[in-house]
Design a protein around this motif. Structure first.
Motif, PDB file in Angstrom:
ATOM      1  N   LYS A 137      17.760   5.860 -11.899  1.00 22.33           N
ATOM      2  CA  LYS A 137      16.490   5.427 -11.287  1.00 22.33           C
ATOM      3  C   LYS A 137      16.478   3.901 -11.128  1.00 22.33           C
ATOM      4  N   GLU A 138      16.935   3.236 -12.192  1.00 20.65           N
ATOM      5  CA  GLU A 138      16.958   1.774 -12.170  1.00 20.65           C
ATOM      6  C   GLU A 138      17.913   1.262 -11.086  1.00 20.65           C
ATOM      7  N   MET A 139      19.070   1.921 -10.969  1.00 16.08           N
ATOM      8  CA  MET A 139      20.044   1.476  -9.974  1.00 16.08           C
ATOM      9  C   MET A 139      19.533   1.746  -8.564  1.00 16.08           C
ATOM     10  N   GLY A 140      18.781   2.833  -8.433  1.00 11.27           N
ATOM     11  CA  GLY A 140      18.160   3.126  -7.140  1.00 11.27           C
ATOM     12  C   GLY A 140      17.190   2.029  -6.743  1.00 11.27           C
ATOM     13  N   ALA A 141      16.423   1.557  -7.751  1.00 13.06           N
ATOM     14  CA  ALA A 141      15.471   0.478  -7.488  1.00 13.06           C
ATOM     15  C   ALA A 141      16.204  -0.806  -7.097  1.00 13.06           C
ATOM     16  N   ARG A 142      17.309  -1.066  -7.768  1.00 12.33           N
ATOM     17  CA  ARG A 142      18.117  -2.252  -7.425  1.00 12.33           C
ATOM     18  C   ARG A 142      18.601  -2.169  -5.981  1.00 12.33           C
TER      19      ARG A 142
ATOM     20  N   GLY B 126      28.122  17.874 -13.776  1.00 13.19           N
ATOM     21  CA  GLY B 126      28.493  18.022 -15.186  1.00 13.19           C
ATOM     22  C   GLY B 126      27.367  17.672 -16.130  1.00 13.19           C
ATOM     23  N   LYS B 127      26.235  18.387 -15.977  1.00 13.59           N
ATOM     24  CA  LYS B 127      25.012  18.053 -16.713  1.00 13.59           C
ATOM     25  C   LYS B 127      25.208  18.052 -18.228  1.00 13.59           C
ATOM     26  N   ASN B 128      25.944  19.056 -18.752  1.00 12.64           N
ATOM     27  CA  ASN B 128      26.080  19.188 -20.207  1.00 12.64           C
ATOM     28  C   ASN B 128      27.305  18.486 -20.764  1.00 12.64           C
ATOM     29  N   THR B 129      27.953  17.668 -19.968  1.00 13.32           N
ATOM     30  CA  THR B 129      29.150  16.989 -20.459  1.00 13.32           C
ATOM     31  C   THR B 129      28.857  15.509 -20.706  1.00 13.32           C
ATOM     32  N   ILE B 130      29.795  14.843 -21.390  1.00 12.11           N
ATOM     33  CA  ILE B 130      29.572  13.402 -21.605  1.00 12.11           C
ATOM     34  C   ILE B 130      29.841  12.614 -20.334  1.00 12.11           C
ATOM     35  N   LEU B 131      30.461  13.243 -19.359  1.00 18.52           N
ATOM     36  CA  LEU B 131      30.729  12.556 -18.093  1.00 18.52           C
ATOM     37  C   LEU B 131      29.653  12.880 -17.054  1.00 18.52           C
ATOM     38  N   ALA B 132      28.468  13.234 -17.523  1.00 23.49           N
ATOM     39  CA  ALA B 132      27.404  13.610 -16.592  1.00 23.49           C
ATOM     40  C   ALA B 132      27.093  12.472 -15.630  1.00 23.49           C
ATOM     41  N   CYS B 133      26.818  12.820 -14.382  1.00 19.94           N
ATOM     42  CA  CYS B 133      26.461  11.809 -13.395  1.00 19.94           C
ATOM     43  C   CYS B 133      25.239  12.293 -12.623  1.00 19.94           C
ATOM     44  N   TYR B 134      24.249  11.437 -12.534  1.00 20.85           N
ATOM     45  CA  TYR B 134      23.021  11.811 -11.834  1.00 20.85           C
ATOM     46  C   TYR B 134      22.835  10.916 -10.622  1.00 20.85           C
ATOM     47  N   ARG B 135      22.149  11.449  -9.626  1.00 17.66           N
ATOM     48  CA  ARG B 135      21.809  10.635  -8.464  1.00 17.66           C
ATOM     49  C   ARG B 135      20.322  10.772  -8.237  1.00 17.66           C
ATOM     50  N   VAL B 136      19.648   9.645  -8.234  1.00 17.81           N
ATOM     51  CA  VAL B 136      18.196   9.646  -8.048  1.00 17.81           C
ATOM     52  C   VAL B 136      17.879   8.961  -6.724  1.00 17.81           C
TER      53      VAL B 136
ATOM     54  N   GLY C 217       0.791  -1.230   0.000  1.00 22.32           N
ATOM     55  CA  GLY C 217       0.000   0.000   0.000  1.00 22.32           C
ATOM     56  C   GLY C 217       0.819   1.273   0.000  1.00 22.32           C
ATOM     57  N   ALA C 218       2.043   1.200  -0.477  1.00 20.07           N
ATOM     58  CA  ALA C 218       2.873   2.405  -0.519  1.00 20.07           C
ATOM     59  C   ALA C 218       3.153   2.793  -1.970  1.00 20.07           C
ATOM     60  N   THR C 219       3.354   4.089  -2.202  1.00 21.69           N
ATOM     61  CA  THR C 219       3.681   4.535  -3.561  1.00 21.69           C
ATOM     62  C   THR C 219       5.115   5.046  -3.584  1.00 21.69           C
ATOM     63  N   LEU C 220       5.737   4.801  -4.729  1.00 22.92           N
ATOM     64  CA  LEU C 220       7.150   5.143  -4.879  1.00 22.92           C
ATOM     65  C   LEU C 220       7.269   6.470  -5.608  1.00 22.92           C
ATOM     66  N   GLU C 221       8.196   7.319  -5.139  1.00 19.73           N
ATOM     67  CA  GLU C 221       8.378   8.614  -5.784  1.00 19.73           C
ATOM     68  C   GLU C 221       9.862   8.848  -6.056  1.00 19.73           C
ATOM     69  N   PRO C 222      10.273   8.816  -7.349  1.00 15.39           N
ATOM     70  CA  PRO C 222      11.686   9.083  -7.626  1.00 15.39           C
ATOM     71  C   PRO C 222      11.974  10.588  -7.673  1.00 15.39           C
ATOM     72  N   ARG C 223      13.083  10.997  -7.101  1.00 16.32           N
ATOM     73  CA  ARG C 223      13.468  12.418  -7.143  1.00 16.32           C
ATOM     74  C   ARG C 223      14.925  12.529  -7.542  1.00 16.32           C
TER      75      ARG C 223
ATOM     76  N   GLU D   6       6.641   7.909   1.149  1.00 15.69           N
ATOM     77  CA  GLU D   6       6.086   8.783   2.186  1.00 15.69           C
ATOM     78  C   GLU D   6       7.127   9.779   2.689  1.00 15.69           C
ATOM     79  N   LYS D   7       7.762  10.475   1.742  1.00 11.66           N
ATOM     80  CA  LYS D   7       8.740  11.537   2.020  1.00 11.66           C
ATOM     81  C   LYS D   7       9.977  11.049   2.764  1.00 11.66           C
ATOM     82  N   LYS D   8      10.192   9.728   2.756  1.00  9.21           N
ATOM     83  CA  LYS D   8      11.422   9.217   3.357  1.00  9.21           C
ATOM     84  C   LYS D   8      12.219   8.479   2.293  1.00  9.21           C
ATOM     85  N   MET D   9      13.517   8.777   2.240  1.00  4.04           N
ATOM     86  CA  MET D   9      14.329   8.151   1.202  1.00  4.04           C
ATOM     87  C   MET D   9      14.605   6.701   1.562  1.00  4.04           C
TER      88      MET D   9
END
Lengths: 178, 324
Positions: B283-288, B252-262, B240-246, B267-270
């Motif tokens: 996102k996928e790695m976060g789910a893993r 380095g958003k505009n570079t080829i070495l860009a790295c993101y963390r999701v 009964g819980a919903t998942l929210e990715p943020r 319920e507002k808890k990571m």
């Protein structure tokens, strides 16, 4: 290498973009700090042989502050390689010609002279003013703290505010200010 | 006085300068005839049909009985000596021997290790399954069977068998023995131990040599999840819980070495976070990462290789991933 290990590696070696405001900063002292970020020496994984350096964007390099008589006394040496090709340019002359040159040379000198130095310098971007390209600014995710506090000049404070500021005393009417 | 001082100061200097230091570093001298001789020897060897490896058991002082006894003692197990000999007798050896005996006109019955191996295999399979279910209580059955398949694979068992020192003791038609024979001998040894010392000793033997192969390995790698994000949402939906990715970090958003963390939030808890070169991968790695937490198989998990006895199977409370 599993998928998890791969992204862990990717995140560990991700390049962070830092911004540094050179306004009223001593370029020779700032160079030490900028060098640290450029070479990645602030990271626990630092090693001279691993490529973990970050990118630093310096803004307002036109507004740097030199110590004491340095603007007049400090000379930058250049030699063309031909006989009689030596030249000494004073700091103020160099700064008038290229406002990014003093900080660039300061950072270059702060690093050890090895094969990596020129590649590391490629990761340093210097802009004379506050206007920097939008795509560069979008990459920036961290600000390097300035070494010195930038004081507010009295002539930059609005006149209204200066007038309304509470005063201890007023000069007498007939007092002549020099 | 002053003069003496000066002289004294100079004495050690002059003696040092007189010393003779060798200017070259000493190196091993290899004579000019060594290389051509080795090459010639190699050519002659090739002409005779390559290098021949003679099995250790063809040597004059080879004593199979002593080797078998020592094998058991090295492992600190009490094997029945006949059973152990049978465990080391491969089918190919029996066929070869029977042919020989037929030619000579004699007939001595020999037992091969097929039956012991099948017993041992069955035991290893069941025990590993139960053991993994016990030490990984929240890991889905698909994952457990993936780990089990890895542990009882021919490659893994052959590796164990080889390093227990069975290579030279095995009686087989060929030498060096291949992986199948090595793995088969190991299964037969377990089968022999099962008969001579009972379930518990055999179980501890399997635990110490087969399950301990998991040391330093990531159990999640033996099970590929196609869509971890969907699996995570399904699991959370049941609760009964919903998942929210943020998006919680980028470099380095505009570079080829860009790295993101999701970060994944419930319920507002990571609950977990993942990295990647694109938001989708992060996102996928976060789910893993979150699934690892749910299954109790995080990277810092301590492997338990010390369960005593044979644990009882208990599969009722598991996540049935296949059903969802």
């Amino acid at each position: 290498m599993s998928a998890c290990k791969r992204v862990q590696q990717w995140a560990t070696f991700a390049r962070t973009w830092h911004i540094f405001d050179c306004k009223w900063q001593d370029p020779y002292q700032s160079a030490g700090v900028i060098k640290k970020y450029l070479m990645g020496m602030h990271k626990p994984i630092y090693h001279p042989l691993n490529d973990c350096g970050d990118v630093v964007v310096c803004i307002n390099s036109r507004e740097i502050a030199l110590r004491g008589e340095d603007w007049r006394r400090r000379a930058y040496f250049h030699h063309t390689g031909y006989p009689g090709g030596a030249s000494w340019t004073l700091a103020w002359e160099l700064h008038n010609k290229d406002p990014t040159m003093i900080i660039r040379k300061a950072v270059y000198r702060a690093m050890q002279g090895n094969l990596q130095r020129r590649h590391t310098m490629e990761r340093l971007f210097i802009y004379p003013g506050e206007d920097i390209p939008e795509d560069v600014l979008q990459n920036v995710t961290n600000q390097i703290r300035q070494l010195r506090l930038v004081p507010t000049r009295l002539d930059h404070i609005p006149e209204e505010e200066v007038k309304n500021y509470p005063k201890v005393m007023d000069y007498p009417e007939d007092y002549i200010l020099k | 006085m002053n003069k003496i001082c000066v002289i004294r100061r100079f004495i050690p200097l002059t003696t040092k300068a007189m010393k003779c230091y060798p200017t070259t570093v000493q190196t091993q001298k290899i004579h000019r005839w060594v290389a051509p001789t080795l090459m010639e020897l190699k050519v002659r060897e090739k002409k005779l049909g390559g290098k021949k490896y003679s099995p250790r058991n063809t040597y004059l002082e080879w004593n199979l009985e002593a080797e078998l006894y020592a094998f058991g003692k090295r492992l600190n197990e009490d094997f029945d000596s006949d059973l152990l000999l049978q465990a080391f007798t491969d089918r190919s050896y029996v066929i070869k021997e029977e042919q020989k005996q037929k030619d000579l006109g004699i007939d001595i019955k020999m037992k091969d290790n097929r039956e012991l191996a099948s017993n041992g295999e069955e035991f290893i399979k069941n025990y590993v399954q139960v053991y993994l279910e016990t030490i990984l209580p929240r890991f889905p059955l698909e994952g457990v069977s993936g780990v089990r398949e890895h542990l009882i694979s021919e490659e893994s068992l052959a590796h164990v068998s080889l390093h227990l020192g069975t290579k030279d003791i095995i009686l087989a038609a060929e030498y060096p023995v291949d992986r199948f024979i090595l793995a088969n001998a190991f299964k037969a040894i377990v089968g022999a131990l099962l008969q001579s010392s009972g379930d518990e000793r055999a179980a501890h033997f399997v635990r110490d040599f087969v399950i301990a192969q998991l040391q330093g390995k990531d159990v999640n790698e033996f099970w590929t999840i196609d869509d971890p994000y969907e699996m995570l949402t399904n699991i959370l939906k049941k609760e009964g819980a919903t998942l929210e990715p943020r998006l919680i970090g980028e470099a380095g958003k505009n570079t080829i070495l860009a790295c993101y963390r999701v970060g994944l939030y419930v319920e507002k808890k990571m609950i977990s976070s993942g990295y990647g070169e694109s938001i989708k991968i992060a996102k996928e790695m976060g789910a893993r990462e979150a699934l690892k937490k749910i299954f109790g198989t995080e990277d810092h998990m301590k492997p338990n290789f010390q369960l005593e006895g044979i644990p009882k199977p208990n599969t009722n409370i598991r996540y049935q991933i296949a059903a969802s």
